[in-house]
Design a protein around this motif. Structure first.
Motif, PDB file in Angstrom:
ATOM      1  N   GLU A  33       6.543   7.233   1.436  1.00  0.00           N
ATOM      2  CA  GLU A  33       5.251   7.871   1.514  1.00  0.00           C
ATOM      3  C   GLU A  33       4.586   7.398   1.435  1.00  0.00           C
ATOM      4  O   GLU A  33       3.112   6.249   1.717  1.00  0.00           O
ATOM      5  N   TYR A  34       4.073   7.258   0.310  1.00  0.00           N
ATOM      6  CA  TYR A  34       3.034   7.252  -0.348  1.00  0.00           C
ATOM      7  C   TYR A  34       2.646   5.525  -0.978  1.00  0.00           C
ATOM      8  O   TYR A  34       1.791   4.786  -1.281  1.00  0.00           O
ATOM      9  N   THR A  37       0.019   3.252   1.195  1.00  0.00           N
ATOM     10  CA  THR A  37      -0.541   4.175   1.155  1.00  0.00           C
ATOM     11  C   THR A  37      -1.830   4.023   0.214  1.00  0.00           C
ATOM     12  O   THR A  37      -2.574   3.376   0.203  1.00  0.00           O
ATOM     13  N   ILE A  38      -1.561   4.274  -1.316  1.00  0.00           N
ATOM     14  CA  ILE A  38      -1.781   4.423  -2.448  1.00  0.00           C
ATOM     15  C   ILE A  38      -1.579   2.923  -3.196  1.00  0.00           C
ATOM     16  O   ILE A  38      -2.215   1.730  -4.271  1.00  0.00           O
ATOM     17  N   VAL A  40       1.658   1.905  -5.015  1.00  0.00           N
ATOM     18  CA  VAL A  40       1.956   2.102  -5.876  1.00  0.00           C
ATOM     19  C   VAL A  40       3.446   3.318  -6.006  1.00  0.00           C
ATOM     20  O   VAL A  40       3.154   4.392  -5.061  1.00  0.00           O
ATOM     21  N   ARG A  41       4.396   3.022  -6.222  1.00  0.00           N
ATOM     22  CA  ARG A  41       5.177   3.993  -6.289  1.00  0.00           C
ATOM     23  C   ARG A  41       5.715   3.977  -7.977  1.00  0.00           C
ATOM     24  O   ARG A  41       6.010   3.369  -8.727  1.00  0.00           O
ATOM     25  N   VAL A  42       5.768   5.137  -8.695  1.00  0.00           N
ATOM     26  CA  VAL A  42       6.684   5.575  -9.872  1.00  0.00           C
ATOM     27  C   VAL A  42       7.999   5.710  -9.514  1.00  0.00           C
ATOM     28  O   VAL A  42       8.395   6.773  -9.129  1.00  0.00           O
ATOM     29  N   ASP A  43       8.923   5.535 -11.152  1.00  0.00           N
ATOM     30  CA  ASP A  43      10.455   5.926 -10.551  1.00  0.00           C
ATOM     31  C   ASP A  43      10.418   5.742 -11.797  1.00  0.00           C
ATOM     32  O   ASP A  43      10.006   5.181 -13.357  1.00  0.00           O
ATOM     33  N   TRP A  59       5.860   1.643 -12.152  1.00  0.00           N
ATOM     34  CA  TRP A  59       5.159   1.723 -11.356  1.00  0.00           C
ATOM     35  C   TRP A  59       5.514  -0.081 -11.210  1.00  0.00           C
ATOM     36  O   TRP A  59       5.253  -0.956 -11.067  1.00  0.00           O
ATOM     37  N   ALA A  70      -7.875   0.272  -7.307  1.00  0.00           N
ATOM     38  CA  ALA A  70      -7.265   0.710  -7.770  1.00  0.00           C
ATOM     39  C   ALA A  70      -6.432   0.148  -8.832  1.00  0.00           C
ATOM     40  O   ALA A  70      -5.701   0.781  -9.867  1.00  0.00           O
ATOM     41  N   ALA A  73      -6.679   0.813 -12.263  1.00  0.00           N
ATOM     42  CA  ALA A  73      -6.539   2.073 -12.869  1.00  0.00           C
ATOM     43  C   ALA A  73      -4.608   2.021 -13.082  1.00  0.00           C
ATOM     44  O   ALA A  73      -4.909   2.692 -14.143  1.00  0.00           O
ATOM     45  N   TYR A  74      -3.950   1.746 -12.290  1.00  0.00           N
ATOM     46  CA  TYR A  74      -2.741   1.606 -12.617  1.00  0.00           C
ATOM     47  C   TYR A  74      -2.086   0.950 -13.665  1.00  0.00           C
ATOM     48  O   TYR A  74      -1.398   1.437 -14.337  1.00  0.00           O
TER      49      TYR A  74
END
Ligand SMILES: Nc1nc2c(ncn2[C@@H]2O[C@H](COP(=O)(O)OP(=O)(O)O)[C@@H](O)[C@H]2O)c(=O)[nH]1
Ligand SMILES: [Mg+2]
Lengths: 165, 258
Positions: A33-34, A37-38, A40-43, A59, A70, A73-74
């Protein structure tokens, strides 16, 4: 047994297999989902090494690195970067090689290069031109565990060195 | 006509004055209410008849939802109504879920989400202490162990970074995130911040209690944080401290509100 948490970043051109490599390695709890949009996804994957539990926070950056504000920042606070390219797309190697240098900048970051989709090459293909730590396949699983384990080991070693100083 | 119907019994149970009661009384009451609702369900197993029954007692049920009634009962009722709704929709082909939903909407004049908001006393699920740069978890207070707080901390950090970058020119940092039925309040202190995950409303009382407790806690542990060379290893110790502190917060929250 003590625990550490480490943030690592996966970068690489679209389609080289970043997300697939993570899928191979971790059990995913969150939806996509995210992700779009943003960007990145974190696992997470926990690896036990001798007397240390390493929680790798992985990440997965989507799309092209360095274009989105952004993203800067990640990258903050990460201990390691995995640069991934697709062995069937030499251009993705060039690109990630350069990006990796840019991203690292002056930071004391551990970085490794990984050539993915090795299953698509036949044995006769020459891959010596690629300077990288691992050749992996998210499809067959070849070297995936090993690659992440190596990262965890190197990060823990780095800490120990730091402690001794 | 029958004597006392299950719904009468339920009403009489719910319309007592609970303010004087102790927790044990509440538990007894909860059991009684549960039994009563079960009886009600068994007796009125046809959705239409149940709807009629509830409709008839609409005003009393709305009384039940009045603010002076204990939180337990309110949450409980909300949950039970939700369950009944679900059971009706699960077991009947005739009535689609939306049908039933709109029926309930008509009965109560409210959408289910609004109803929950109306009932919505704030309840803290987790308080996470997060390193602002890396998004790594530094400590946590957890009332349930359902979610992987490491991943949640990282995702918040990403969402926050993204939003902060997007709103950069407006000069304000993101501080309240809505996520499904949860809300997440952020308190930023230099290089760390807290993410409080809660359900219900961010009411002034809640704000007050949360701000005070998080400020006090941060004062207490700031030395600890500074002395800790390696933030990557702080978690379990910090979690213990947070558990001690924020269990009090939850208790105070309940006392203040009811
Ligand atoms: N044959 C093969 N295909 C792969 C491999 N890794 C990823 N792919 C495929 O490459 C495509 C892009 O992968 P994805 O993980 O989404 O790339 P990302 O954009 O870097 O996250 C997908 O169709 C994958 O199924 C691999 O090791 N071998
Ligand atoms: Mg991807």
């Amino acid at each position: 047994m003590h625990e550490v948490r480490k943030k690592i970043i996966l970068i690489g051109s679209v389609g080289v297999g970043k997300t697939s490599l993570i899928r191979r390695f971790v059990h995913q709890e969150f939806t996509d989902e995210y992700h779009s949009t943003i960007g990145v996804r974190v696992d997470k994957k926990t690896i036990t090494l001798d007397d240390t539990k390493v929680h790798l926070m992985i990440w997965d950056l989507a799309g092209e690195i360095l274009q989105n504000k952004a993203y800067q920042a990640y990258l903050k606070g990460s201990s390691g970067i995995i640069g991934i390219f697709d062995v069937t797309r030499p251009a993705s190697y060039q690109l990630i090689n350069e990006s990796l240098q840019n991203v690292k900048g002056s930071q004391e970051l551990l970085s490794i290069m990984v050539g993915n989709k090795i299953d698509l090459l036949d044995e006769t293909t020459d891959i010596h031109g690629y300077d990288c730590e691992y050749f992996t396949s998210a499809k067959t699983g070849e070297n995936v565990e090993e690659m992440f384990n190596l990262i965890a080991q190197k990060l823990v070693k780095k800490d120990e060195k730091f402690k001794r100083i | 006509m029958r004597g006392i119907t299950p719904i009468d019994e339920l009403k009489s149970l719910l319309l007592q004055d609970y303010r004087q009661q102790t927790e044990r009384d509440f538990e007894k009451l909860r059991v009684k209410v549960l039994a009563s609702i079960e009886k009600l369900e068994k007796e009125i197993y046809e959705p239409e008849r149940l709807a009629v029954h509830i409709s008839k007692s609409k005003s009393q049920l709305l009384d039940i939802l009045a603010p002076e009634i204990g939180k337990l009962i309110k949450n409980y009722l909300a949950l039970e109504i939700e369950k009944i709704q679900k059971r009706i929709s699960d077991t009947t082909d005739k009535f689609s879920y939306n049908n039933v939903k709109s029926r309930f909407k008509a009965l109560f004049g409210l959408e289910s989400k609004e109803r929950i908001d109306l009932l919505g006393f704030p309840e803290i699920i987790d308080i996470l202490m997060i390193d602002k740069d890396s998004g790594l978890l530094l400590g946590k207070f957890s009332t349930e162990e359902k979610i992987d707080t490491d991943i949640v901390a990282g995702m918040f950090n990403a969402i926050k970074s993204f939003a902060d970058t997007a709103f950069e020119n407006e000069g304000n940092e993101l501080d309240l995130i809505h996520y499904n039925d949860y809300k997440i309040k952020l308190h930023v202190f230099g290089s760390i911040y807290y993410a409080t995950i809660f359900t219900g409303r961010y009411s002034p009382e809640f704000q007050d209690i949360l701000n005070t407790d998080i400020n006090n806690f941060t004062d207490k542990i700031s030395k600890e944080l500074i002395n800790q060379q390696n933030k990557e290893q702080i978690t379990s110790k910090m979690s213990q401290l947070m558990n001690k502190e924020f269990t009090h917060t939850c208790t105070r929250l309940e006392r203040r509100l009811f």
